[in-house]
Motif scaffolding. Structure first.
Motif, PDB file in Angstrom:
ATOM      1  N   LEU A  75      -2.018   3.083   4.029  1.00 40.19           N
ATOM      2  CA  LEU A  75      -1.084   2.329   4.852  1.00 40.19           C
ATOM      3  C   LEU A  75      -0.711   1.034   4.149  1.00 40.19           C
ATOM      4  O   LEU A  75      -1.522   0.455   3.437  1.00 40.19           O
ATOM      5  CB  LEU A  75      -1.717   1.986   6.205  1.00 40.19           C
ATOM      6  CG  LEU A  75      -2.402   3.117   6.969  1.00 40.19           C
ATOM      7  CD1 LEU A  75      -2.966   2.593   8.284  1.00 40.19           C
ATOM      8  CD2 LEU A  75      -1.456   4.272   7.210  1.00 40.19           C
ATOM      9  N   GLY A  92       0.552  -1.714   8.384  1.00 40.59           N
ATOM     10  CA  GLY A  92      -0.030  -0.563   9.066  1.00 40.59           C
ATOM     11  C   GLY A  92       0.843   0.678   9.077  1.00 40.59           C
ATOM     12  O   GLY A  92       0.535   1.642   9.769  1.00 40.59           O
ATOM     13  N   HIS A  93       1.915   0.671   8.294  1.00 47.62           N
ATOM     14  CA  HIS A  93       2.796   1.839   8.217  1.00 47.62           C
ATOM     15  C   HIS A  93       2.308   2.795   7.136  1.00 47.62           C
ATOM     16  O   HIS A  93       1.937   2.367   6.044  1.00 47.62           O
ATOM     17  CB  HIS A  93       4.234   1.415   7.907  1.00 47.62           C
ATOM     18  CG  HIS A  93       4.795   0.477   8.904  1.00 47.62           C
ATOM     19  ND1 HIS A  93       5.061   0.843  10.200  1.00 47.62           N
ATOM     20  CD2 HIS A  93       5.112  -0.837   8.809  1.00 47.62           C
ATOM     21  CE1 HIS A  93       5.541  -0.194  10.859  1.00 47.62           C
ATOM     22  NE2 HIS A  93       5.570  -1.228  10.043  1.00 47.62           N
ATOM     23  N   PRO A  94       2.321   4.113   7.407  1.00 51.97           N
ATOM     24  CA  PRO A  94       1.856   5.068   6.400  1.00 51.97           C
ATOM     25  C   PRO A  94       2.790   5.141   5.193  1.00 51.97           C
ATOM     26  O   PRO A  94       4.003   5.211   5.352  1.00 51.97           O
ATOM     27  CB  PRO A  94       1.824   6.405   7.145  1.00 51.97           C
ATOM     28  CG  PRO A  94       2.578   6.210   8.405  1.00 51.97           C
ATOM     29  CD  PRO A  94       2.705   4.746   8.656  1.00 51.97           C
ATOM     30  N   THR A 154      -6.433   7.869   9.093  1.00 53.02           N
ATOM     31  CA  THR A 154      -5.498   6.817   9.486  1.00 53.02           C
ATOM     32  C   THR A 154      -6.182   5.798  10.387  1.00 53.02           C
ATOM     33  O   THR A 154      -5.994   4.587  10.239  1.00 53.02           O
ATOM     34  CB  THR A 154      -4.269   7.429  10.188  1.00 53.02           C
ATOM     35  OG1 THR A 154      -3.612   8.313   9.271  1.00 53.02           O
ATOM     36  CG2 THR A 154      -3.291   6.356  10.639  1.00 53.02           C
ATOM     37  N   ARG A 162      -6.384   1.883   9.709  1.00 52.99           N
ATOM     38  CA  ARG A 162      -5.792   0.985  10.712  1.00 52.99           C
ATOM     39  C   ARG A 162      -6.786  -0.048  11.214  1.00 52.99           C
ATOM     40  O   ARG A 162      -6.436  -1.202  11.434  1.00 52.99           O
ATOM     41  CB  ARG A 162      -5.283   1.808  11.885  1.00 52.99           C
ATOM     42  CG  ARG A 162      -3.825   1.837  11.884  1.00 52.99           C
ATOM     43  CD  ARG A 162      -3.147   2.227  13.124  1.00 52.99           C
ATOM     44  NE  ARG A 162      -1.825   2.556  12.606  1.00 52.99           N
ATOM     45  CZ  ARG A 162      -1.276   3.732  12.636  1.00 52.99           C
ATOM     46  NH1 ARG A 162      -1.885   4.715  13.232  1.00 52.99           N
ATOM     47  NH2 ARG A 162      -0.100   3.921  12.112  1.00 52.99           N
TER      48      ARG A 162
END
Length: 153
Positions: free
Chosen positions: A38, A42-44, A62, A66
């Motif tokens: 990420l 916090g975006h993949p 994830t 996170r």
């Protein structure tokens, strides 16, 4: 391999980190894993699953990443704090819909100057083995790993 010196984590670098981590797991004869990298928000950027890993592994990976980003430290420190303050972490998981998994295998990705660029989570084997593969992935691109334990890097 791409080496990073900028203040951002690119898709290409994230994909290299994730694929190296999964390849490390295979080379070590570990159970099939998934890796999630990420960015700092916090975006993949890259979510990869070994074809033999179960369907939940990407979500678990994830959640490990996170948690590190949301709290600002690696999975080992998250685990220590979750054990010491279970009600607080129950509240965090209530706020996030259960998206924080405070265990080893979540690792912050830092620049050479210590800036948080993102995080990786690995899931599939023991937490220690997940973390080992995450560390290999980060090292392969020349970035710094922060697993929440100053003696491990």
């Amino acid at each position: 391999m791409e080496r990073m010196s900028m203040a951002e984590l690119t898709f290409t670098t994230a994909a290299l980190i994730a694929s190296t981590a999964l390849q490390t797991a295979r080379e070590l004869g570990l159970k099939p894993m998934a890796a999630a990298v990420l960015d700092s928000a916090g975006h993949p950027l890259a979510v990869l699953r070994d074809e033999h890993a179960s369907f939940l592994r990407p979500q678990i990976a994830t959640g490990k990443a996170r948690g590190c980003l949301g709290m600002g430290f690696g999975g080992r420190e998250l685990a220590r704090r979750a054990q010491a303050m279970p009600a607080f972490f129950d509240a965090i998981n209530s706020l996030t819909g259960g998206e924080v998994i405070p265990v080893a295998g979540g690792v912050l990705i830092r620049s050479a100057t210590g800036q948080v660029l993102g995080a990786i989570g690995l899931s599939g084997d023991t937490s220690d083995n997940d973390e080992r593969c995450a560390l290999e992935g980060i090292a392969a691109v020349g970035l710094q790993a922060d697993c929440g334990d100053p003696q491990v890097a």
